[in-house]
Design an enzyme around this catalytic site. Sequence first.
Site, PDB file in Angstrom:
ATOM      1  N   ASN A  11     -11.164  -4.198  -0.688  1.00 36.94           N
ATOM      2  CA  ASN A  11     -11.936  -4.031  -1.922  1.00 36.94           C
ATOM      3  C   ASN A  11     -11.962  -5.370  -2.651  1.00 36.94           C
ATOM      4  O   ASN A  11     -10.972  -5.758  -3.265  1.00 36.94           O
ATOM      5  CB  ASN A  11     -11.269  -2.939  -2.772  1.00 36.94           C
ATOM      6  CG  ASN A  11     -11.938  -2.755  -4.117  1.00 36.94           C
ATOM      7  OD1 ASN A  11     -13.014  -3.294  -4.362  1.00 36.94           O
ATOM      8  ND2 ASN A  11     -11.294  -1.990  -4.989  1.00 36.94           N
ATOM      9  N   TRP A  12     -13.099  -6.048  -2.552  1.00 36.16           N
ATOM     10  CA  TRP A  12     -13.185  -7.383  -3.156  1.00 36.16           C
ATOM     11  C   TRP A  12     -13.323  -7.337  -4.672  1.00 36.16           C
ATOM     12  O   TRP A  12     -13.242  -8.363  -5.342  1.00 36.16           O
ATOM     13  CB  TRP A  12     -14.384  -8.151  -2.570  1.00 36.16           C
ATOM     14  CG  TRP A  12     -14.249  -8.500  -1.121  1.00 36.16           C
ATOM     15  CD1 TRP A  12     -13.203  -8.196  -0.291  1.00 36.16           C
ATOM     16  CD2 TRP A  12     -15.204  -9.203  -0.316  1.00 36.16           C
ATOM     17  NE1 TRP A  12     -13.452  -8.675   0.973  1.00 36.16           N
ATOM     18  CE2 TRP A  12     -14.670  -9.292   0.984  1.00 36.16           C
ATOM     19  CE3 TRP A  12     -16.457  -9.761  -0.567  1.00 36.16           C
ATOM     20  CZ2 TRP A  12     -15.351  -9.924   2.029  1.00 36.16           C
ATOM     21  CZ3 TRP A  12     -17.141 -10.389   0.465  1.00 36.16           C
ATOM     22  CH2 TRP A  12     -16.579 -10.472   1.747  1.00 36.16           C
ATOM     23  N   LYS A  13     -13.623  -6.167  -5.206  1.00 31.82           N
ATOM     24  CA  LYS A  13     -13.834  -6.016  -6.655  1.00 31.82           C
ATOM     25  C   LYS A  13     -14.896  -7.022  -7.115  1.00 31.82           C
ATOM     26  O   LYS A  13     -15.838  -7.298  -6.374  1.00 31.82           O
ATOM     27  CB  LYS A  13     -12.509  -6.157  -7.404  1.00 31.82           C
ATOM     28  CG  LYS A  13     -11.442  -5.240  -6.808  1.00 31.82           C
ATOM     29  CD  LYS A  13     -10.204  -5.126  -7.627  1.00 31.82           C
ATOM     30  CE  LYS A  13      -9.240  -4.163  -6.942  1.00 31.82           C
ATOM     31  NZ  LYS A  13      -8.029  -3.905  -7.734  1.00 31.82           N
ATOM     32  N   HIS A  99     -12.406   4.759  -8.059  1.00 32.93           N
ATOM     33  CA  HIS A  99     -11.381   3.717  -8.153  1.00 32.93           C
ATOM     34  C   HIS A  99     -10.862   3.677  -9.593  1.00 32.93           C
ATOM     35  O   HIS A  99     -11.624   3.868 -10.545  1.00 32.93           O
ATOM     36  CB  HIS A  99     -11.961   2.347  -7.758  1.00 32.93           C
ATOM     37  CG  HIS A  99     -10.879   1.320  -7.662  1.00 32.93           C
ATOM     38  ND1 HIS A  99     -10.354   0.703  -8.774  1.00 32.93           N
ATOM     39  CD2 HIS A  99     -10.186   0.847  -6.600  1.00 32.93           C
ATOM     40  CE1 HIS A  99      -9.388  -0.116  -8.396  1.00 32.93           C
ATOM     41  NE2 HIS A  99      -9.259  -0.049  -7.078  1.00 32.93           N
ATOM     42  N   GLU A 101     -10.237   1.451 -11.602  1.00 34.32           N
ATOM     43  CA  GLU A 101     -10.906   0.542 -12.532  1.00 34.32           C
ATOM     44  C   GLU A 101     -12.197   1.159 -13.068  1.00 34.32           C
ATOM     45  O   GLU A 101     -12.762   0.670 -14.045  1.00 34.32           O
ATOM     46  CB  GLU A 101     -11.119  -0.816 -11.855  1.00 34.32           C
ATOM     47  CG  GLU A 101      -9.781  -1.563 -11.787  1.00 34.32           C
ATOM     48  CD  GLU A 101      -9.570  -2.453 -10.585  1.00 34.32           C
ATOM     49  OE1 GLU A 101     -10.546  -2.835  -9.920  1.00 34.32           O
ATOM     50  OE2 GLU A 101      -8.385  -2.747 -10.286  1.00 34.32           O
ATOM     51  N   GLU A 171      -3.820   5.667  -4.945  1.00 32.48           N
ATOM     52  CA  GLU A 171      -3.557   4.364  -5.568  1.00 32.48           C
ATOM     53  C   GLU A 171      -2.904   4.589  -6.930  1.00 32.48           C
ATOM     54  O   GLU A 171      -3.614   4.810  -7.930  1.00 32.48           O
ATOM     55  CB  GLU A 171      -4.865   3.601  -5.757  1.00 32.48           C
ATOM     56  CG  GLU A 171      -5.593   3.327  -4.453  1.00 32.48           C
ATOM     57  CD  GLU A 171      -6.500   2.117  -4.587  1.00 32.48           C
ATOM     58  OE1 GLU A 171      -6.236   1.131  -3.900  1.00 32.48           O
ATOM     59  OE2 GLU A 171      -7.425   2.150  -5.396  1.00 32.48           O
ATOM     60  N   GLY A 177      -2.792  -4.275  -8.462  1.00 38.11           N
ATOM     61  CA  GLY A 177      -2.879  -5.644  -8.962  1.00 38.11           C
ATOM     62  C   GLY A 177      -1.646  -6.097  -9.733  1.00 38.11           C
ATOM     63  O   GLY A 177      -1.680  -7.124 -10.405  1.00 38.11           O
ATOM     64  N   SER A 217      -1.020  -3.129  -4.491  1.00 36.73           N
ATOM     65  CA  SER A 217      -0.147  -4.260  -4.161  1.00 36.73           C
ATOM     66  C   SER A 217       0.360  -4.233  -2.716  1.00 36.73           C
ATOM     67  O   SER A 217       1.509  -4.577  -2.455  1.00 36.73           O
ATOM     68  CB  SER A 217       1.011  -4.353  -5.157  1.00 36.73           C
ATOM     69  OG  SER A 217       0.512  -4.578  -6.463  1.00 36.73           O
ATOM     70  N   GLY A 238      -6.716  -4.726  -2.342  1.00 36.23           N
ATOM     71  CA  GLY A 238      -7.484  -5.501  -3.310  1.00 36.23           C
ATOM     72  C   GLY A 238      -7.212  -6.987  -3.140  1.00 36.23           C
ATOM     73  O   GLY A 238      -7.801  -7.653  -2.289  1.00 36.23           O
ATOM     74  N   GLY A 239      -6.262  -7.497  -3.922  1.00 38.58           N
ATOM     75  CA  GLY A 239      -5.995  -8.938  -3.941  1.00 38.58           C
ATOM     76  C   GLY A 239      -5.840  -9.561  -2.559  1.00 38.58           C
ATOM     77  O   GLY A 239      -6.439 -10.608  -2.267  1.00 38.58           O
TER      78      GLY A 239
HETATM   79  P1  PGA Z   1      -4.397  -4.533  -5.149  1.00 40.66           P
HETATM   80  O1  PGA Z   1      -5.647  -3.544  -5.406  1.00 40.66           O
HETATM   81  O2  PGA Z   1      -4.161  -4.540  -3.651  1.00 40.66           O
HETATM   82  O3  PGA Z   1      -4.838  -5.850  -5.681  1.00 40.66           O
HETATM   83  O4  PGA Z   1      -3.239  -3.949  -5.890  1.00 40.66           O
HETATM   84  C1  PGA Z   1      -5.800  -2.338  -4.704  1.00 40.66           C
HETATM   85  C2  PGA Z   1      -7.057  -1.659  -5.147  1.00 40.66           C
HETATM   86  O5  PGA Z   1      -7.408  -1.761  -6.329  1.00 40.66           O
HETATM   87  O6  PGA Z   1      -7.763  -1.004  -4.350  1.00 40.66           O
END
Ligand code: PGA
Length: 260
Positions: A11-13, A99, A101, A171, A177, A217, A238-239
């Site tokens: 997930n590049w966001k 998600h 966010e 999640e 994050g 994470s 994500g990251g």
């Molecule tokens: P993260 O994000 O790996 O940066 O914690 C995961 C996600 O939001 O899907």
Amino acid sequence: MANRQPLIGGNWKMNLSPADARGPCSALLDGLDAGLLAKCGVSLFPPFPYLSQISDLTAGSGVSIGGQDVSAHENGAYTGQTSASMLLEVGCTSTLVGHSERRHGLGESDSVLNAKVLVAMKAGLDVMLCVGETLDERESGQSEAIVLQQLQEGLQGVSINDLGRLTIAYEPVWAIGTGRNATPGDAQSMHQSIRADLGKQYDDGSANGVRILYGGSVKPDNAEAIFAQPDVDGGLIGGASLQSEDFLDIVRAAVATVDS
Ligand code: PGA
């Protein structure tokens, strides 16, 4: 992990410029040989404006792409939204829904997310429904109740025949994050509850076929211990998905759990 093939989602966001995206994406494709892809599904969720470009880059590679979100409406006067058919048009086979966010950051309700799930599936997209509790909910002992409520409300009206289109991503919001991840045991315990609940909503055989990914994470150094849990079928990253070497190491960790 029963007979479920693991899946790793990136997930590049709202990160990377188009130019910055091409390099890591090409490096990822170079590193993903057929042997890895035979054992582990890999999906990327780039920002909407890059979907066509990344779709062209990944065509024929075995890596699928998906939207980070989808509209709850099929078409019409919905400024700023993207429909399921538009996602399909640019080569997506799936979409994230709920998600945190969007769920927590933008206040999307379970009923809106349920509408998105139904519209996306009806159009022919696979859906990765994200669920997870906040830190307050965890600390007050409500994690499981909250997650199962998100699951049940998100799946209202989804027929057993459409479960093949469904992936769940657990999640925990406090782990996204933050560098703080659930322990493998905590992840397993929630995944087991999610699967048991799917068994009650549908039946055990169908629930056993649904992939449940962990997200929050996940890094190369913790991935294998989390993925080795029997009800964890890979991860939503994500990251670490922004660095092709880290992302590849995470795919390798998922493959290692199949090989072991
Ligand atoms: P993260 O994000 O790996 O940066 O914690 C995961 C996600 O939001 O899907």
